[in-house]
Design an enzyme around this catalytic site. Structure first.
Site, PDB file in Angstrom:
ATOM      1  N   GLY A 249       0.805  -1.213   0.000  1.00 14.72           N
ATOM      2  CA  GLY A 249       0.000   0.000   0.000  1.00 14.72           C
ATOM      3  C   GLY A 249       0.835   1.257   0.000  1.00 14.72           C
ATOM      4  O   GLY A 249       2.026   1.248  -0.332  1.00 14.72           O
ATOM      5  N   CYS A 250       0.220   2.348   0.429  1.00 19.47           N
ATOM      6  CA  CYS A 250       0.783   3.681   0.208  1.00 19.47           C
ATOM      7  C   CYS A 250       1.987   4.030   1.082  1.00 19.47           C
ATOM      8  O   CYS A 250       2.680   5.000   0.791  1.00 19.47           O
ATOM      9  CB  CYS A 250      -0.308   4.735   0.404  1.00 19.47           C
ATOM     10  SG  CYS A 250      -1.594   4.676  -0.870  1.00 19.47           S
ATOM     11  N   PHE A 251       2.247   3.277   2.149  1.00 21.13           N
ATOM     12  CA  PHE A 251       3.418   3.603   2.968  1.00 21.13           C
ATOM     13  C   PHE A 251       4.710   3.045   2.372  1.00 21.13           C
ATOM     14  O   PHE A 251       5.811   3.368   2.818  1.00 21.13           O
ATOM     15  CB  PHE A 251       3.254   3.101   4.413  1.00 21.13           C
ATOM     16  CG  PHE A 251       3.147   1.605   4.563  1.00 21.13           C
ATOM     17  CD1 PHE A 251       4.272   0.796   4.510  1.00 21.13           C
ATOM     18  CD2 PHE A 251       1.919   1.001   4.793  1.00 21.13           C
ATOM     19  CE1 PHE A 251       4.181  -0.580   4.652  1.00 21.13           C
ATOM     20  CE2 PHE A 251       1.808  -0.371   4.948  1.00 21.13           C
ATOM     21  CZ  PHE A 251       2.947  -1.165   4.873  1.00 21.13           C
ATOM     22  N   ALA A 252       4.597   2.183   1.351  1.00 16.81           N
ATOM     23  CA  ALA A 252       5.721   1.359   0.926  1.00 16.81           C
ATOM     24  C   ALA A 252       6.843   2.120   0.233  1.00 16.81           C
ATOM     25  O   ALA A 252       7.953   1.606   0.123  1.00 16.81           O
ATOM     26  CB  ALA A 252       5.231   0.226   0.034  1.00 16.81           C
TER      27      ALA A 252
ATOM     28  N   PHE B  69       2.526   6.913   4.478  1.00 16.08           N
ATOM     29  CA  PHE B  69       1.330   6.569   5.270  1.00 16.08           C
ATOM     30  C   PHE B  69       0.535   5.516   4.507  1.00 16.08           C
ATOM     31  O   PHE B  69       0.360   5.638   3.300  1.00 16.08           O
ATOM     32  CB  PHE B  69       0.420   7.790   5.473  1.00 16.08           C
ATOM     33  CG  PHE B  69       1.117   9.040   5.913  1.00 16.08           C
ATOM     34  CD1 PHE B  69       1.764   9.105   7.136  1.00 16.08           C
ATOM     35  CD2 PHE B  69       1.123  10.173   5.098  1.00 16.08           C
ATOM     36  CE1 PHE B  69       2.404  10.272   7.540  1.00 16.08           C
ATOM     37  CE2 PHE B  69       1.752  11.345   5.491  1.00 16.08           C
ATOM     38  CZ  PHE B  69       2.397  11.388   6.719  1.00 16.08           C
TER      39      PHE B  69
END
Length: 395
Positions: free
Chosen positions: A168-171, A379
């Site tokens: 997801g977007c934290f990666a 995040f």
């Protein structure tokens, strides 16, 4: 004998490790040619999904798109393809096979485009690449996108690969943390990092009972970014860091279970978002900053350059308010959100690229908008937060 053995083991371990910090030596980005203008997207989206009768929902979606601060987004899915595959336009129609057929080919292909640009900027033979870290939330396959990229680029078969799916977007922060550890613990390592995201897994028609899914349709977009990461740059062949990585941390925010979830189903990848995501992030961000910058004696958050995953304008707004950040602090972040949308893991790497380019264009002293120290935040699901402390280099 024991002492001699211990000493030689220490010497071996020392020889295996780099002397200096990991640095980002090159950056490349790529997007599909097809793009949509956000102002026109609600009409297009409701038309292509045969949902024009849902007039109230369309008005809500228009407001979401207006508030997104996005100007345009790149998307692999074209109108022609969606017309030929109407099951991908329904909200809950079985369509995973069609989606998978797209992403298992296109994710590594788009990643290759970005990687070729990064390798060209780096200026070294690709045979010097020792590690590959590939990240995507778009599809799962075996062998993975890391293997496909290795083949597409013609890398050595002995290159050490790590494949990260469904983070997801934290990666974008995660891949930096992993690349940092690889570069600093393996002398001479050169790590090719690739984040490649294609929304073919998440695109679907609207549902008036699942507005959180509609938020994703207003934000998500396609893009790939690639970096070369290594320690102890060889200046004799022209290697020079763009940014150095000083520390990296990951944490799960308290009381955030279920704030962002994604589930792979027959209908594709479904996302679920809670309204209080911006509040949860802003409420906990001071703790992450304190822990990251206390060793450096920094507590003035306006003295840093900022790279934050642009999950949406509400997150950026609340972080700014909570920390009392000046408007210009999020300039690079908001620019990428405006011109590309939310490309999940690839976003923060696009922002790094934007920042170094704008810094050079403006003639400031460093790659970090003229400042010495900076922070990168990812995040995403969990809620998980990645915090990377960056050091700029003189221009």
């Amino acid at each position: 004998m024991v002492m001699a053995g211990a000493s030689s083991l220490d010497e071996i371990r020392q020889a295996q490790r780099a002397d200096g910090p990991a640095g980002i030596l090159a950056i490349g980005t790529a997007n599909p040619e097809n793009h949509v203008l956000q102002a026109e997207y609600p009409d297009y989206y409701f038309r292509i999904t045969n949902s024009e009768h849902m007039t109230d929902l369309k008005e809500k979606f228009k407001r979401m798109c207006d508030k997104s601060t996005i100007r345009k987004r790149h998307m692999h899915l074209t109108e022609e393809f969606l017309k030929e595959n109407p099951h991908m336009c329904a909200y809950m129609a079985p369509s995973l096979d069609t989606r998978q057929d797209i992403v298992v080919v296109e994710v590594p292909k788009l990643g290759k485009e970005a990687a070729v640009k990064a390798i060209k900027e780096w200026g070294q033979p690709k045979s010097k690449i020792t590690h590959v870290v590939f990240c995507t939330t778009s599809g799962v396959d075996m062998p993975g996108a890391d293997y496909q990229l290795t083949k597409l680029l013609g890398l050595r078969p002995s290159v050490k690969r790590l494949m990260m799916y469904q983070q997801g977007c934290f990666a974008g922060g995660t891949v930096l943390r992993i690349a940092k550890d690889l570069a600093e613990n393996n002398r001479g390592a050169r790590v090719l990092v690739v984040c490649s995201e294609i929304t073919a897994v998440t695109f679907r028609g609207p549902s008036d009972t699942h507005l959180d899914s509609l938020v994703g349709q207003a934000l998500f977009s396609d893009g790939a970014a690639a970096l070369i990461v290594g320690s102890d740059p060889d200046t004799s062949v022209g290697e020079k860091p763009i940014f150095e990585m000083v520390s990296a941390a990951q944490t799960i925010l308290p009381d955030s279970d279920g704030a962002i979830d994604g589930h792979l189903r027959e209908v594709g990848l479904t996302f679920h978002l809670l309204k209080d995501v911006p509040g949860l992030i802003s409420k906990n961000i001071v703790k992450s900053l304190d822990e990251a910058f206390k060793p450096l004696g920094i507590s003035d958050w306006n003295s840093l350059f900022w790279i934050a995953h642009p999950g949406g304008p509400a997150i950026l707004d609340q972080v700014e308010i909570k920390l009392g950040l000046k408007e210009e602090k999020m300039r690079a972040t908001r620019h990428v959100l405006s011109e590309y949308g939310n490309m999940s893991s690839a976003c923060v790497l696009f922002i790094l690229d934007e920042m170094r380019r704008k810094s050079a264009k403006d003639g400031v002293a460093t790659t970090g908008e003229g400042l010495e120290w900076g922070v990168l935040f990812g995040f995403g699901p969990g809620l998980t937060v990645e915090t990377v402390v960056l050091h700029s280099v003189p221009l």
